[in-house]
Design a protein around this motif. Structure first.
Motif, short mmCIF file in Angstrom:
data_model
loop_
_atom_site.label_atom_id
_atom_site.label_comp_id
_atom_site.label_asym_id
_atom_site.label_seq_id
_atom_site.Cartn_x
_atom_site.Cartn_y
_atom_site.Cartn_z
N LEU A 83 0.92 -1.27 -0.03
CA LEU A 83 -0.03 -0.24 0.05
C LEU A 83 0.84 1.38 -0.08
CD1 LEU A 83 -2.97 0.18 0.09
CD2 LEU A 83 -3.00 0.51 2.54
N VAL A 85 4.15 1.36 -0.92
CA VAL A 85 4.81 1.83 -2.33
C VAL A 85 3.69 2.20 -3.34
CG1 VAL A 85 5.66 0.32 -4.07
CG2 VAL A 85 6.23 -0.45 -1.89
N ALA A 86 2.40 1.93 -3.42
CA ALA A 86 1.53 2.54 -4.36
C ALA A 86 1.33 3.75 -3.95
CB ALA A 86 0.09 1.73 -4.20
N MET A 87 1.22 4.22 -2.80
CA MET A 87 1.25 5.72 -2.62
C MET A 87 2.23 6.58 -2.62
SD MET A 87 -2.08 5.94 -1.50
CE MET A 87 -3.27 4.31 -1.67
N LEU A 89 4.28 5.88 -5.03
CA LEU A 89 4.46 5.97 -6.65
C LEU A 89 3.39 6.95 -6.99
CD1 LEU A 89 4.59 2.21 -7.50
CD2 LEU A 89 6.35 4.05 -8.01
N ALA A 90 2.29 7.16 -6.44
CA ALA A 90 1.36 7.90 -6.97
C ALA A 90 1.91 9.48 -6.75
CB ALA A 90 -0.06 7.60 -6.05
N LEU B 201 -0.40 -3.66 -10.46
CA LEU B 201 -0.51 -4.07 -9.04
C LEU B 201 -0.46 -2.88 -8.35
CD1 LEU B 201 -1.03 -5.91 -6.95
CD2 LEU B 201 1.31 -6.58 -6.99
N PHE B 202 0.39 -1.97 -8.45
CA PHE B 202 0.89 -0.79 -7.53
C PHE B 202 0.27 0.49 -8.08
CE2 PHE B 202 4.00 -4.00 -6.91
CZ PHE B 202 3.98 -4.13 -5.51
N THR B 203 -0.63 0.43 -9.12
CA THR B 203 -1.18 1.57 -9.83
C THR B 203 -2.26 2.34 -8.96
OG1 THR B 203 -0.59 0.45 -11.99
CG2 THR B 203 -2.03 2.43 -11.86
N PHE B 204 -2.04 3.53 -8.70
CA PHE B 204 -2.92 4.41 -8.20
C PHE B 204 -2.86 5.80 -8.74
CE2 PHE B 204 -4.28 6.98 -4.30
CZ PHE B 204 -5.58 7.12 -4.72
N ARG B 205 -3.96 6.40 -9.42
CA ARG B 205 -3.64 7.43 -10.05
C ARG B 205 -4.75 8.31 -9.39
NH1 ARG B 205 -4.27 4.10 -15.46
NH2 ARG B 205 -5.47 2.98 -13.87
N PRO B 206 -4.51 9.06 -8.23
CA PRO B 206 -5.38 9.97 -7.76
C PRO B 206 -5.88 11.29 -8.60
CG PRO B 206 -3.06 10.27 -6.85
CD PRO B 206 -3.23 9.17 -7.76
N ARG B 207 -4.90 11.66 -9.45
CA ARG B 207 -5.25 12.88 -10.08
C ARG B 207 -6.04 12.60 -11.37
NH1 ARG B 207 0.09 12.83 -8.91
NH2 ARG B 207 0.60 14.10 -7.40
N LEU B 220 -6.20 -2.18 -5.93
CA LEU B 220 -5.29 -1.99 -5.37
C LEU B 220 -5.66 -2.79 -3.70
CD1 LEU B 220 -2.22 -1.20 -4.82
CD2 LEU B 220 -3.12 1.16 -3.91
N VAL B 224 -3.68 -6.18 -2.81
CA VAL B 224 -2.64 -6.12 -1.84
C VAL B 224 -2.67 -7.00 -0.50
CG1 VAL B 224 -1.47 -4.13 -2.56
CG2 VAL B 224 -3.06 -3.70 -0.49
#
Lengths: 112, 560
Positions: A83, A85-87, A89-90, B201-207, B220, B224
């Protein structure tokens, strides 16, 4: 070593392992590394490093607790690690650059 | 009906998710709270804010406690309806079996007993005629704790997790079981639908637009914590397998009873009383012997559970079980003594492979171990599950918003209102209950019932509020209820901490500096929740209409 220290080590191991596994994916490698570095993507090395770090984390968990408990701690540590790592990366992918740069560290070489 | 397997799976995923997602949200959220149920108990019942105690001396402390323990009046009433003739005076019913139970997190001791009933049952097949009594005891003095205190963590939040506190409870168990089954289905179908997951897997695009980033977050959080989600749904079902598949009480009942008798013969632990009175030898001596045996076997430990069967009878026996603080499985390594002499009758052998796996699976869910890091990791897993379910709802409404705003605006408003109620509304209900716990007068009759009423009423109010304030949805904006309920959460959480300080004097600085972590932890968590809710409210306000106008073009509709 005290159990707490082993568990810290396990946490660092699972985070680093997840970072390397993420960087082994081309899209995340491109996100983190500079343009010059993205031309060559050492996916295999990164994947090996990732699994090695996760294995080290498991070993640290096993040093701290009984095997049945250690396995649970190891699996559950992956949740916040992935989690996080994902944050990162974002929002701040550059933070992970030193994990990517670790691939180029070889005995006798000067960084890259 | 469906062109592809994936479409069919998507239909299952959405259908079950929408129907039982609300239940799953409740199960996940209250499960998360239950990780620290005993700590919440300390916060809610200030009389029990003292150090954790080991199992007290039976001969000195517990024997008098059991002499004073009386049958539960409600259970007496229920049992009276099952028997022929009048029940004798409840105080005169003989104690036939008893237990005492504690864990490494309990300052108070739970004791319980079964009292024999002389009357014949109305239904001849009714072979378990007892009335029960239970109480919380201060192990230092043997005093009973006041009865009108609701231990909110273990007596309300925890049962909410597996039975929804529904009445009759069996309905709640079944609904939760169905939800757990559909959760397993949702995990598998989810993997089929979002098969590109591993690449992303680790993709989060808040914008990106709300619909995209919500789906990112849904995938996600689903992936996870996949092992956590899977094992907790599965082990939850396993724990209550006997309720969902009650063969031992129906189809296979004769076999089950025969097994009990044969096991009694095998272990030498009498199945029936002899009918001959006998005194009770020193239980403390048996406990000391049990501890010595565990130490000899290289597993020194404390007593977690102690039972006596056939109390006062020649066939009576005492069972001493070791607390499972240091491993995943619960209490175990039972050593059984003849009650009248203290000689060892039987020692539980090492569990078989199947039994050990079963103990591990139930133990990992019920978590009686002493491992604070793992406990917090479970909280993370639970909250991640909540985010996964909530983002599922939000994605559902975001995707259909534009279409529904035109064709069925009422349905859109209700679906969103339910989503708000299941997310912020549930937190508000919990906080309302905690505030009521501190604000209601200590001597209020039926205080526990009032606390529960506040909980349900607050929750109902949040639903009404969420519906009333959802008009903005029709314009393609975010319902105002989200932001307003976030402000409510921040306010109530701070109020709960303040009330705890005012009514008990245990403010956060005091509990932290004296190292009283159960209360310090609850207070600190409440303040963290307040901070997060306030930040969310500010951000929702800042984004306002812009939040989703990128997701859906504002739709001009006069209906609403």
């Amino acid at each position: 070593m005290a159990d707490a220290a082993w568990l810290w080590l396990a946490a660092v191991g699972s985070f680093s392992g997840t970072v390397w596994l993420a960087l082994a994916m081309p899209v995340h490698w491109a996100q983190v590394m500079s343009a010059a570095a993205t031309r060559r993507h050492p996916a295999l090395v990164l994947r090996c490093l990732g699994w090695l770090a996760l294995a080290a984390a498991l070993a640290a968990c096993l040093s701290a607790d009984a095997p049945t408990m250690a396995v649970l701690v190891w699996v559950m540590l992956l949740v916040p690690a992935a989690l996080l790592v994902a944050m990162v990366l974002a929002w701040r992918p550059a933070i992970l650059r030193c994990w990517g740069a670790a691939v180029y560290l070889r005995p006798g070489s000067s960084g890259r | 009906m469906f062109d592809t397997f994936r479409q069919a799976m998507a239909w299952v995923h959405t259908g079950f998710g929408l129907m039982l997602g609300y239940v799953l949200m409740v199960v996940f959220f209250f499960g998360t709270l239950s990780v620290f149920d005993r700590e919440i108990d300390r916060w809610a019942v200030p009389e029990t804010r003292f150090a954790v105690q080991p199992m007290p001396s039976f001969d000195q402390v517990l024997a008098p406690v059991f002499q004073r323990l009386r049958p539960d009046p409600d259970d007496v009433e229920r049992t009276a309806r099952r028997v022929a003739g009048e029940l004798p005076d409840a105080a005169s019913l003989p104690l036939v079996s008893l237990f005492a139970y504690t864990t490494h997190r309990d300052p108070v001791l739970l004791v319980g007993a079964e009292f024999g009933v002389p009357n014949a049952p109305l239904d001849p097949a009714d072979d378990h005629l007892h009335v029960h009594g239970r109480a919380q005891v201060d192990p230092r003095s043997g005093e009973f704790l006041p009865e009108n205190r609701l231990q909110i963590g273990t007596e309300f939040f925890y049962p909410m997790h597996y039975s929804l506190n529904a009445s009759p409870a069996i309905i709640g168990y079944w609904v939760v079981g169905l939800a757990a089954m559909s959760m397993l289905a949702a995990l598998v179908t989810g993997l089929v639908i979002h098969r590109r997951l591993l690449r992303e897997l680790f993709t989060f695009r808040p914008r990106k637009r709300t619909q995209r980033s919500t789906l990112d977050l849904h995938n996600l959080t689903g992936v996870v914590a996949l092992p956590f989600h899977f094992f907790f749904a599965l082990t939850g079902l396993l724990i209550f397998a006997a309720i969902y598949l009650p063969v031992h009480d129906s189809l296979l009942q004769p076999l089950d009873r025969q097994h009990e008798v044969m096991e009694a013969a095998r272990t030498g632990l009498p199945h029936e009383p002899a009918g001959v009175p006998a005194p009770l030898a020193s239980v403390d001596a048996m406990v000391a012997q049990a501890k010595a045996r565990w130490a000899q076997r290289g597993i020194p430990g404390e007593v977690g559970f102690l039972t006596i069967e056939h109390v006062g009878d020649r066939n009576g026996y005492v069972s001493v079980f070791r607390a499972g603080s240091d491993r995943v499985a619960l209490v175990g390594e039972g050593i059984h003594f003849r009650a009248s002499s203290g000689e060892i009758l039987h020692e539980d052998p090492a569990p078989s492979a199947v039994h050990a796996v079963s103990e591990f699976l139930t133990g990992l869910h019920l978590q009686h171990f002493r491992h604070w890091l793992l406990r917090w990791l479970y909280v993370v897993g639970g909250l991640v599950g909540c985010v996964c379910i909530a983002t599922g709802f939000i994605f559902f409404t975001e995707r259909r918003k534009r279409q529904w705003a035109l064709h069925s605006p009422q349905a859109l408003r209700w679906v969103d209102a339910f989503a708000v109620t299941a997310v912020t509304g549930m937190v508000l209900a919990v906080l309302g209950m905690l505030v009521a716990n501190r604000a209601l007068p200590a001597d209020l009759p039926a205080r526990a019932m009032w606390e529960e009423r506040v909980f349900w009423c607050t929750w109902l109010c949040t639903l009404l509020h969420a519906y009333v304030r959802s008009a903005a949805l029709i314009r393609g904006e975010v319902s105002a209820a989200w932001r307003e309920q976030c402000i409510g959460i921040a306010a109530l959480a701070v109020l709960a901490v303040a009330l705890n300080w005012m009514t008990t004097g245990d403010h956060l600085w005091h509990t932290v500096t004296t190292g009283y972590w159960p209360v310090a932890g609850v207070d600190a968590s409440l303040l963290t929740v307040a901070f997060i809710a306030f930040t969310a409210a500010v951000r929702l306000d800042g984004r306002g209409a812009g939040a989703t106008s990128t997701a859906v073009e504002p739709v001009e509709v006069s209906r609403g």
